[in-house]
Design a protein around this motif. Structure first.
Motif, PDB file in Angstrom:
ATOM      1  N   ASP A   1       0.822  -1.119  -0.089  1.00 32.83           N
ATOM      2  CA  ASP A   1      -0.016  -0.016   0.081  1.00 32.83           C
ATOM      3  C   ASP A   1       0.689   1.282  -0.143  1.00 32.83           C
ATOM      4  O   ASP A   1       0.497   2.259  -0.740  1.00 32.83           O
TER       5      ASP A   1
ATOM      6  N   LYS B   1      -4.626   1.948  -5.751  1.00 34.56           N
ATOM      7  CA  LYS B   1      -5.587   1.087  -5.312  1.00 34.56           C
ATOM      8  C   LYS B   1      -6.405   1.628  -3.799  1.00 34.56           C
ATOM      9  O   LYS B   1      -5.705   2.058  -3.033  1.00 34.56           O
ATOM     10  N   ASP B   2      -7.639   1.353  -4.079  1.00 32.41           N
ATOM     11  CA  ASP B   2      -8.638   1.773  -2.753  1.00 32.41           C
ATOM     12  C   ASP B   2      -8.260   0.638  -1.568  1.00 32.41           C
ATOM     13  O   ASP B   2      -7.923  -0.372  -1.671  1.00 32.41           O
TER      14      ASP B   2
ATOM     15  N   GLU C   1      -9.565  -0.572   2.313  1.00 29.05           N
ATOM     16  CA  GLU C   1     -10.711  -0.805   3.410  1.00 29.05           C
ATOM     17  C   GLU C   1     -10.559   0.415   4.244  1.00 29.05           C
ATOM     18  O   GLU C   1      -9.316   0.867   4.518  1.00 29.05           O
TER      19      GLU C   1
ATOM     20  N   GLN D   1      -7.319   2.972   5.261  1.00 26.01           N
ATOM     21  CA  GLN D   1      -7.239   4.105   4.525  1.00 26.01           C
ATOM     22  C   GLN D   1      -6.602   4.942   5.854  1.00 26.01           C
ATOM     23  O   GLN D   1      -5.923   5.725   5.563  1.00 26.01           O
TER      24      GLN D   1
END
Ligand code: PRT
Ligand code: ZN
Length: 294
Positions: free
Chosen positions: A69, A196-197, A199, A203
């Motif tokens: 991430d 990418k998103d 959860e 986040q």
């Protein structure tokens, strides 16, 4: 590589010039990194965060693909990686370490009169993509000799007329009888994040990690400066303080003519600065380190 779901993943260089500094940054940001028996994966024990330890060249793609991430990688590596570029690994901020420059260098006797001097020559590099863009921008046709390492020996072996390589102290160039003529790229370690998103809980965690990293970077080199100053000299003194916003000014007990001045200086505070402050009328000057800042 599989990591537990529900954990934030941060990719860093496994072993190399950036590794220790990345771990220092984590520690300073309050992440307690524990080295498990898995060499590829360290865990953060006080937050749901995994640290992926990989080759630095893999970090941009991992982050672009969402395998990690967040990631920390040299800007030079990021700029060289067309796949990660296309997929949109996003730069968050420079981290203030791992500084170096990608430079054009050639034997000391080379006659340099701008990038055009490279016309028709062979240039050895491990950064063909960045070099290609530099040549295109400067309208130069030159042959790029792509190497995996030890670029600095290419001119001596007559493989190339010039090289395009990272330089920090310049010792490697000097040891090989080479001289730097131009800078192609300034680099330092960058924090990057995945497009990418995440959860929502992760986040939020990512935002808080980024905010802490920002705090760590901002507090590096910053100093807290305190002094007494004559009221009449306040403007002059504020102007001398390097990289300070509006200082805090408070009254001094039993003194009408003087005040206490407190300021956070973002830039280095040198002895010369103190001498100037004194000359402007300041007294009892204290310079304190800042541990955390947000
Ligand atoms: O194994 P992995 O692929 O992860 O590591 P790596 O060997 O590709 O990278 P590594 O550990 O050498 O460097 C990691 C990052 O550190 C680079 O991508 C840069 O962002 C940064 N960095 C900072 C440097 C230098 N300074 C540097 N001086 N990377 C390499 N060098 C080399 C340079 O290539 C040359 O060979 O050092 C030599 C020049 O140094 P000076 O001091 O003699 O000028
Ligand atoms: Zn590498």
């Amino acid at each position: 590589m599989s990591t537990a779901p529900g954990r934030l993943r941060i990719a860093i260089q496994k072993s190399g010039r950036l590794s220790e500094r990345c771990l220092d940054l984590m520690r300073e940001a309050g992440l307690r990194v524990v080295k498990g028996n898995n060499d590829l994966l360290y865990r953060v024990e006080n937050y749901p965060i995994d640290i992926l330890r990989v080759r630095d060249d893999d970090i941009p793609t991992f982050v672009a693909d969402g395998v990690a991430d967040l990631g920390i990688v040299g800007f030079n590596v990021l700029e060289e990686d067309p796949v990660a570029h296309a997929k949109g690994a996003k730069t968050v901020m420079p981290l203030g370490f791992g500084r170096c420059d990608l430079k054009i260098a050639a034997p000391e006797t080379f006659v340099w009169s701008g990038a055009k001097s490279l016309e028709g020559l062979r240039i050895a590099t491990t950064y063909p993509n960045v070099l290609k863009r530099y040549l295109q921008t400067n309208g130069v046709n030159a042959e790029i000799v792509e190497m995996r390492g030890a670029v600095e020996v290419a001119p001596r072996l007559k493989m190339a007329h010039a090289i395009c390589d990272l330089v920090s102290t310049g010792a490697t160039l000097e040891a090989n009888g080479l001289k730097a003529f131009a800078t192609v790229l300034n680099s330092e370690a960058m924090l990057i994040r995945s497009p990418k998103d995440l959860e929502p809980a992760l986040q939020e965690l990512a935002e808080s990690v980024i905010a802490r990293f920002k705090g760590v970077v901002a507090s590096q080199g910053a100093k807290y400066v305190m002094m007494n100053a004559p009221k009449a000299a306040l403007d002059a003194i504020t102007a001398i303080l390097p990289g300070a916003g509006a200082p805090t000014v408070t009254p001094l007990a039993g003194r009408d003519d003087a005040v206490a001045v407190h300021a956070v200086c973002q830039e280095s505070v040198f002895w010369e600065t103190l001498e100037k402050l004194k000359a402007a009328g300041a007294s009892a000057i204290l310079v304190l380190p800042i541990e955390k800042m947000m």
